[in-house]
Motif scaffolding. Structure first.
Motif, mmCIF file in Angstrom:
data_model
loop_
_atom_site.group_PDB
_atom_site.id
_atom_site.type_symbol
_atom_site.label_atom_id
_atom_site.label_comp_id
_atom_site.label_asym_id
_atom_site.label_seq_id
_atom_site.Cartn_x
_atom_site.Cartn_y
_atom_site.Cartn_z
ATOM 1 N N LEU A 96 0.827 -1.208 0.000
ATOM 2 C CA LEU A 96 0.000 0.000 0.000
ATOM 3 C C LEU A 96 0.861 1.258 0.000
ATOM 4 N N GLY A 97 0.245 2.350 -0.378
ATOM 5 C CA GLY A 97 0.879 3.659 -0.304
ATOM 6 C C GLY A 97 -0.195 4.722 -0.407
ATOM 7 N N SER A 98 0.040 5.882 0.164
ATOM 8 C CA SER A 98 -1.008 6.905 0.234
ATOM 9 C C SER A 98 -0.518 8.264 -0.236
ATOM 10 N N ILE A 99 -1.397 8.941 -0.973
ATOM 11 C CA ILE A 99 -1.129 10.277 -1.516
ATOM 12 C C ILE A 99 -1.706 11.320 -0.567
ATOM 13 N N ASN A 100 -0.934 12.354 -0.301
ATOM 14 C CA ASN A 100 -1.334 13.418 0.623
ATOM 15 C C ASN A 100 -2.168 14.458 -0.114
ATOM 16 N N GLY A 147 -2.095 -1.077 -3.715
ATOM 17 C CA GLY A 147 -3.215 -0.290 -3.210
ATOM 18 C C GLY A 147 -2.813 1.150 -2.977
ATOM 19 N N ILE A 148 -3.009 1.988 -4.002
ATOM 20 C CA ILE A 148 -2.750 3.426 -3.852
ATOM 21 C C ILE A 148 -3.975 4.073 -3.224
ATOM 22 N N GLY A 149 -3.765 4.741 -2.104
ATOM 23 C CA GLY A 149 -4.864 5.390 -1.406
ATOM 24 C C GLY A 149 -4.558 6.843 -1.116
ATOM 25 N N VAL A 150 -5.257 7.395 -0.140
ATOM 26 C CA VAL A 150 -5.126 8.821 0.152
ATOM 27 C C VAL A 150 -5.061 9.049 1.659
ATOM 28 N N MET A 151 -4.479 10.168 2.018
ATOM 29 C CA MET A 151 -4.573 10.742 3.360
ATOM 30 C C MET A 151 -4.741 12.244 3.154
ATOM 31 N N GLY A 152 -5.016 12.954 4.224
ATOM 32 C CA GLY A 152 -5.174 14.407 4.085
ATOM 33 C C GLY A 152 -6.443 14.833 3.387
ATOM 34 N N ASP A 156 -7.631 -2.911 -20.955
ATOM 35 C CA ASP A 156 -7.785 -3.764 -19.786
ATOM 36 C C ASP A 156 -6.550 -4.619 -19.493
ATOM 37 N N ARG A 157 -5.525 -4.474 -20.307
ATOM 38 C CA ARG A 157 -4.311 -5.273 -20.108
ATOM 39 C C ARG A 157 -3.438 -4.584 -19.057
ATOM 40 N N VAL A 158 -3.714 -4.911 -17.793
ATOM 41 C CA VAL A 158 -3.081 -4.219 -16.672
ATOM 42 C C VAL A 158 -1.943 -5.038 -16.079
ATOM 43 N N ARG A 159 -1.035 -4.343 -15.439
ATOM 44 C CA ARG A 159 0.093 -4.975 -14.754
ATOM 45 C C ARG A 159 -0.308 -5.472 -13.373
ATOM 46 N N ASN A 160 -1.334 -4.849 -12.789
ATOM 47 C CA ASN A 160 -1.697 -5.105 -11.395
ATOM 48 C C ASN A 160 -3.183 -5.439 -11.298
ATOM 49 N N ALA A 161 -3.502 -6.543 -10.618
ATOM 50 C CA ALA A 161 -4.899 -6.989 -10.521
ATOM 51 C C ALA A 161 -5.771 -5.973 -9.792
ATOM 52 N N THR A 162 -5.203 -5.247 -8.834
ATOM 53 C CA THR A 162 -5.869 -4.096 -8.215
ATOM 54 C C THR A 162 -4.851 -2.973 -8.088
ATOM 55 N N ARG A 163 -5.356 -1.740 -8.084
ATOM 56 C CA ARG A 163 -4.458 -0.580 -7.989
ATOM 57 C C ARG A 163 -4.783 0.357 -6.833
ATOM 58 N N THR A 164 -5.998 0.349 -6.325
ATOM 59 C CA THR A 164 -6.384 1.359 -5.329
ATOM 60 C C THR A 164 -7.002 0.742 -4.075
ATOM 61 N N THR A 165 -6.660 1.336 -2.942
ATOM 62 C CA THR A 165 -7.131 0.936 -1.611
ATOM 63 C C THR A 165 -7.109 2.180 -0.729
ATOM 64 N N ILE A 166 -8.106 2.343 0.142
ATOM 65 C CA ILE A 166 -8.086 3.437 1.116
ATOM 66 C C ILE A 166 -7.721 2.871 2.486
ATOM 67 N N ALA A 167 -6.481 3.091 2.904
ATOM 68 C CA ALA A 167 -5.989 2.578 4.183
ATOM 69 C C ALA A 167 -6.173 3.634 5.282
ATOM 70 N N SER A 223 -4.162 14.744 7.849
ATOM 71 C CA SER A 223 -5.284 14.049 8.470
ATOM 72 C C SER A 223 -5.279 12.608 7.974
ATOM 73 N N SER A 224 -5.739 11.685 8.804
ATOM 74 C CA SER A 224 -5.602 10.270 8.466
ATOM 75 C C SER A 224 -6.664 9.818 7.473
ATOM 76 N N GLY A 225 -6.215 9.099 6.434
ATOM 77 C CA GLY A 225 -7.110 8.502 5.461
ATOM 78 C C GLY A 225 -8.151 9.467 4.939
ATOM 79 N N ILE A 226 -9.403 9.022 4.937
ATOM 80 C CA ILE A 226 -10.519 9.902 4.540
ATOM 81 C C ILE A 226 -11.319 10.342 5.756
ATOM 82 N N GLU A 227 -10.736 10.184 6.939
ATOM 83 C CA GLU A 227 -11.441 10.544 8.172
ATOM 84 C C GLU A 227 -11.531 12.057 8.340
ATOM 85 N N PRO A 228 -12.623 12.526 8.945
ATOM 86 C CA PRO A 228 -12.617 13.911 9.422
ATOM 87 C C PRO A 228 -11.686 13.994 10.624
#
Length: 609
Positions: free
Chosen positions: A297-301, A353-358, A419-430, A442-447
């Motif tokens: 996983l990894g998260s974008i600010n 799993g690319i996700g978000v924070m902030g 649809d010819r992808v390298r990764n079976a999934t690409r996104t996750t919100i951790a 701020s953490s994840g998608i939390e207020p």
């Protein structure tokens, strides 16, 4: 790196390399250079990039991390370029119905957790307590007994000397021991290293909602695959769906567990159904995985993705997404896994799993209230953009490196180039617990949990007091800051009804407990709509929340397309990680009197009044 004091403490305690005596051997920048060099070397080692090209890739990886625009999951920061070199955060390990399998998996759990990975277990296949054991002519002790053994094993394994292990344990709604499972965490001191969740089907939820006129269903013995025969009565055992749901509600109201996983919803979006079905997830519920699968996983600010014109900087966001996908695809090749079964599955499906924070930071910078339709529309727009760009980059990587090995018969095996992808999934919100501290986000998608709060015992007994830096920045910029204001916020955790704070600022700085639960659920659903895997989100409720509100939150989450839900009523545990105000200021916050369900011993929480 622009680091807060709490970020520096967190890095020093958990992430930076140390000598045998505990002396720190690297700076935060050197840590990032270590990680960037290790992950970029994959391009040279496996994909034919020259030294010069690899150096440019390394620089791009270092830049997004050093700018705090993107951070990978903790095991990558801790282990890349070091002895363990195990870089993934999430694992699911299978348990078959035999003593040999149960204890072989326990060993595998220990190997994974010592390198920083979290583990998920479905106890579905274990025969119920009291069931027949042919080999010994005895009776089975049941899944809860082995759950407790796994919990003890997790307690004994400290992950890489950096963090205590975490696990998820799940059991399906139709297992004969489901009632004992729902109530197994009676005390805050029971099974402390596991989150537990009940996996429920759509048919179960239809019975709960009354869509199915028959509210009852048969419990199924996993050994025989037939309806379970009650050993006491000799009758086929049936369960009332609404009765079990009510019990789940009561337990979740008391201490936040169990959570619920909508297992049919998860399997609806399983990219490789030919390899098997999802049965469980990682510890925080955001990553459904097949047996022996892993995910990095990894998260974008998002708080940094707002430009000087007070608009979303889509070009910057696109660039960071593409760099993050490249980075995480390399992580799969750079990682060394604890057992060969995991190596085969992760390299076979190449899930990232690319996700978000902030997220709340972004809303504040744009002047949007968390509890607004504008925020929900932006959530869909931002996550849709991230999901699309992540897929584009994965297609680009597939052209150069090939599709993931288990591509044939997957949902992407359509004959279409897009649809010819390298990764079976690409996104996750951790949940982004400690990496959001490092990023000052701020953490994840939390207020915001509070505008000032204490993180309790997060770093081996260290408490971290946090005052929202964005609020302080705005207060000083707009001229309404004072020492007295800061003191009031630290004591109360809120800016609502503070005459010194402009109304529009109060509105965008509502904390999690000041936002109606329906907005929490709707945010989770908005992000889930454009997320390949799942979304980690806590539906935070005030101390005086009713069972009816929990009931409505869970039903709304299922109806709106979420893959699971966790609800937590503030102060419903004697000890919790996030605490409003000054640690020790009010002892009743540490040991609240929990009111009974029937309301006979109701006592108000000091925070809620």
């Amino acid at each position: 790196m622009k680091l807060s004091d709490n970020a520096k403490i967190t890095l020093a305690k958990r992430y930076l390399m140390k000598d045998a005596g505990g002396g720190i051997l690297e700076t935060p920048e050197q840590m990032l250079k270590r990680v960037a060099a290790n992950i970029a070397h994959v391009d040279c080692l496996y994909y034919g990039k020259s030294e010069e090209e690899t150096q440019k890739i390394e620089s791009s990886f270092f830049e997004v991390m050093n700018n705090l625009e993107f951070l990978p999951n903790s095991p990558t920061l801790m282990n890349a370029g070091r002895e363990f070199q195990q870089l993934s955060a999430c694992f699911v390990l299978p348990i078959e119905d035999s003593i040999e399998s149960i204890f072989e998996t326990l060993k595998h759990m220990a190997l994974v957790q010592k390198t920083g990975g979290g583990t998920g277990f479905a106890f579905d296949r274990l025969r119920p307590a009291g069931d027949f054991v042919k080999s010994t002519f005895g009776v089975a002790s049941g899944p809860i007994s082995f759950l407790k053994i796994y919990d003890s094993g997790t307690e004994a394994v400290k992950q890489g000397g950096s963090r205590r292990g975490a696990s998820m344990g799940t059991l399906p709604y139709d297992h004969p021991d489901i009632v004992d499972f729902v109530t197994c965490k009676e005390s805050d001191l029971d099974i402390t290293n596991f989150n537990i969740s009940v996996t429920v089907s759509d048919s179960f939820m239809e019975k709960v909602r009354g869509d199915d006129p028959d509210p009852d269903y048969y419990l199924v013995n996993p050994r025989t695959k037939n309806p379970h025969i009650d050993p006491e009565t000799g009758n086929l055992k049936r369960m009332n769906a609404r009765g079990l749901f009510q019990l789940i509600l009561e337990r979740a109201w008391r201490n936040g567990e169990p959570g619920i996983i909508f297992i049919d919803r998860m399997n609806e979006f399983n990219p490789t159904p030919h390899l098997g079905k999802y049965e469980t997830s990682n510890p925080c519920g955001e990553q459904p995985l097949l047996p022996y699968e892993a995910c990095c996983l990894g998260s974008i600010n998002l708080g940094l993705m707002v430009n000087s014109k007070i608009q979303v900087d889509w070009d910057r966001l696109r660039k960071v997404v593409h760099t993050a996908v490249h980075f995480e695809d390399n992580v799969i090749d750079a990682s060394q896994y604890a057992i060969p079964q995991i190596t085969k599955m992760h390299q076979g499906n190449r899930k990232i799993g690319i996700g978000v924070m902030g997220w709340h930071d972004m809303l504040v910078r744009l002047g949007f209230c968390y509890d607004s339709i504008k925020a929900l529309k932006l959530a869909e727009k931002v996550m849709s953009f991230i999901n699309q760009e992540a897929k584009k980059k994965s297609v680009e990587l597939a052209l150069k490196r090939g599709v993931f090995p288990n591509f044939k018969d997957s949902i992407y095996d359509t004959g279409k180039e897009e649809d010819r992808v390298r990764n079976a999934t690409r996104t996750t919100i951790a949940p982004t617990g400690t990496i959001s501290i490092i990023a000052g986000a701020s953490s994840g998608i939390e207020p915001y949990f509070s505008i000032a709060f204490a993180r309790k015992n997060v770093l081996g007994g260290i408490d971290l007091l946090e005052v929202n830096p964005l609020f302080m920045e705005i207060a000083k910029r707009d001229g309404f800051y004072s020492m007295e204001l800061e003191k009031r916020i630290v004591e109360s955790g809120s800016v609502q009804n503070d005459k010194q704070v402009p109304e529009e600022i109060q509105n965008i700085f509502k904390n999690a407990l000041e936002i109606d639960y329906t907005w929490h659920v709707r945010h989770q659903a908005a992000f889930q709509k454009y997320t390949d895997n799942a979304v980690s989100k806590t539906i935070n409720l005030p101390f005086n929340a009713s069972l009816k509100e929990l009931d409505e939150a869970i039903k709304l989450s299922w109806k709106s397309g979420c893959k699971g839900i966790t609800v937590y009523r503030n102060c419903s545990r004697a000890s919790q990680v996030l605490n409003i105000g000054i640690p020790g200021k009010d002892e009743s916050l540490k040991t609240p009197i929990i009111p009974k369900i029937n309301g006979t011993t109701k006592k108000n929480c000091p925070e809620c009044g």
